[in-house]
Design an enzyme around this catalytic site. Structure first.
Site, PDB file in Angstrom:
ATOM      1  N   GLN A 254       0.818  -1.210   0.000  1.00 55.61           N
ATOM      2  CA  GLN A 254       0.000   0.000   0.000  1.00 55.61           C
ATOM      3  C   GLN A 254       0.847   1.254   0.000  1.00 55.61           C
ATOM      4  OE1 GLN A 254      -1.386   0.950   4.393  1.00 55.61           O
ATOM      5  NE2 GLN A 254      -1.588  -1.258   4.032  1.00 55.61           N
TER       6      GLN A 254
ATOM      7  N   HIS B  47       0.016   5.880   0.503  1.00 51.61           N
ATOM      8  CA  HIS B  47      -0.960   6.890   0.922  1.00 51.61           C
ATOM      9  C   HIS B  47      -0.762   8.169   0.116  1.00 51.61           C
ATOM     10  CE1 HIS B  47      -1.667   4.124   4.150  1.00 51.61           C
ATOM     11  NE2 HIS B  47      -0.456   4.290   4.636  1.00 51.61           N
TER      12      HIS B  47
ATOM     13  N   GLU C 258       2.565   8.374   8.558  1.00 51.12           N
ATOM     14  CA  GLU C 258       2.458   7.568   9.775  1.00 51.12           C
ATOM     15  C   GLU C 258       3.830   7.193  10.310  1.00 51.12           C
ATOM     16  OE1 GLU C 258       1.734   3.117   7.958  1.00 51.12           O
ATOM     17  OE2 GLU C 258       0.116   4.575   7.716  1.00 51.12           O
TER      18      GLU C 258
ATOM     19  N   HIS D 248       4.728   0.365   1.062  1.00 51.32           N
ATOM     20  CA  HIS D 248       5.118  -0.380   2.248  1.00 51.32           C
ATOM     21  C   HIS D 248       4.091  -1.463   2.573  1.00 51.32           C
ATOM     22  CE1 HIS D 248       2.453   2.835   3.723  1.00 51.32           C
ATOM     23  NE2 HIS D 248       2.107   2.000   4.698  1.00 51.32           N
TER      24      HIS D 248
ATOM     25  N   ARG E 268      -4.201   0.255  -2.331  1.00 47.52           N
ATOM     26  CA  ARG E 268      -3.630  -1.084  -2.219  1.00 47.52           C
ATOM     27  C   ARG E 268      -3.267  -1.659  -3.587  1.00 47.52           C
ATOM     28  NH1 ARG E 268      -8.038  -0.545   1.132  1.00 47.52           N
ATOM     29  NH2 ARG E 268      -7.579  -0.749   3.367  1.00 47.52           N
TER      30      ARG E 268
END
Length: 402
Positions: A93, A95, A130, A260, A279
């Site tokens: 995935q 972001h 994140e 990642h 994804r």
């Protein structure tokens, strides 16, 4: 200060009871994948006394609760705190950036697609940088390797593979030695279909049959992934990415566009307040390869280890390159050891061991293993002091700006 009640999400890759064991909670949910602590409307924490959702509580008086600076800049709690437990791989995935999230969330919303639609890419208008702090040994894939490293591995593998696979390996090598090598190879792996699926299986069988190949941890990991997702393109994507081994207390930081996948382990995850995930493999959820490719930064990058700032012998601070959040970790071993909590605006605090007395200018409250608190900006500053004779561990997260 308000004690929180937090939901555990039961994604299939979670453990049987690792989160409840860590926090000494009833194992009411299985599998246990993530406990969410925060105000994301998809799964908000609730004030324990009356059950009010944290996002609704914040909306009553944002400037008082979040702090004027945080409220004006973000208009919501800017981060989401999770306890994450993985016993099998999460999806390959990435972001989006903040601009991408805003524009594409608006586009999907305007198209009439429901927020909870299975094929929706953007569930909110925020980006999702994140960090993950390892509580146990933790294994992840993160960021692309150097093309030459991948070529070398393919050339080591090729003699162990059936002759009919050599053409497919040759195509990958040619892409990796061509222009824009990682972008073109990543796209090919995700879109070539059956021949990539067969190659993933053939590599896995070859490594399983060779003690020599198994000594290469990158190869050995492919076998483990293939057992869970046989023939999935994500198995070969794993060969393109850095394999990262974290020891307890180490952390990684992941920005927009970073490809990642978390593979296994227990950790504390903090991110911007978003659930936007694109994804490309290792999942039964919605996959949108063109969208994933569009937001991916296809450049080699080292494993993104995040070093802490040491505040004291029992106190350290992790500050990633994102203003939405930071994570302070306290692990004192002697009773009476105190620390100033480095909080900017509203904070979420979780105790995973021992007992602490958390004090603000409005009072004090005991917090023990498994309990969590929400501290409003109006109550700051705050301190935490270890109580009793048991070593403690406390996590506190807030924004990096007031």
């Amino acid at each position: 200060m308000f004690e929180l009640k937090n939901a555990i999400r039961d994604y299939h890759w979670g453990s049987a009871s690792q989160i409840s064991d860590l926090l000494d909670l009833p194992a009411d949910t299985t599998p246990q994948a993530e406990m969410w602590l925060g105000a994301h409307p998809g799964c908000p924490s609730r004030i324990s006394t009356d059950g009010t959702a944290l996002n609704d509580f914040i909306a009553q008086n944002p400037e008082h609760i979040l702090g004027a600076g945080v409220a004006q800049r973000y208009g919501r709690l800017p981060y989401l705190f999770k306890v994450l437990s993985a016993t099998s791989p999460l999806s390959i995935q990435t972001h989006p950036t903040l601009q991408q999230a805003k524009e594409r969330f608006a586009q999907e919303t305007a198209s009439g697609k429901a927020l909870d639609a299975a094929d929706r890419n953007y569930r909110d208008d925020n980006h999702k940088p994140e960090m993950l702090f390892a509580l146990t040994d933790f294994v992840a894939l993160s960021g692309f390797r150097q093309p030459a490293q991948i070529v070398e591995d393919l050339q080591v593998l090729e003699p162990h593979l059936p002759e009919q696979s050599h053409r497919v390996v040759g195509e990958l090598v040619a892409l990796l030695q061509g222009s824009d090598p990682l972008a073109s190879t990543f796209k090919h792996v995700l879109t070539a279909g059956e021949e990539i699926s067969q190659l993933a299986q053939q590599i896995s069988h070859a490594v399983s049959a060779s003690t020599e190949l198994q000594r290469n941890v990158q190869f050995a990991e492919l076998v483990s992934i293939n057992k869970v997702y046989p023939g999935d393109p994500g198995v070969l994507v794993a060969l393109l990415l850095n394999l990262v081994f974290l020891e307890p207390g180490q952390a990684i930081s992941l920005g927009a566009g970073n490809v990642h996948a978390y593979l296994r382990g227990l950790g504390i995850e903090v991110m911007a307040n978003s659930d936007n995930v694109l994804r490309g493999g290792l999942t039964s959820k919605h996959i949108d390869v063109p969208e994933l490719l569009d937001v991916t930064i296809a450049q080699p990058s080292p494993a993104p280890i995040l070093e802490p700032v040491a505040l004291d012998t029992h106190d350290r601070l992790y500050k990633p390159d994102f203003e939405e959040f930071q994570l302070q970790v306290l692990d004192p071993t002697e009773p009476g050891l105190a620390a100033d909590l480095q909080l900017h605006g509203a904070a979420v605090v979780l105790c995973t061991a021992g007992e602490f007395m958390v004090a603000t200018r409005e009072g004090e409250r005991s917090i023990s293993r498994g309990q969590s608190l929400f501290i409003t900006a109006a109550e700051l500053p705050a301190t935490a002091t270890l109580q009793g004779t048991v070593p403690g561990q406390l996590f506190a997260t807030s924004a990096q700006i007031d």
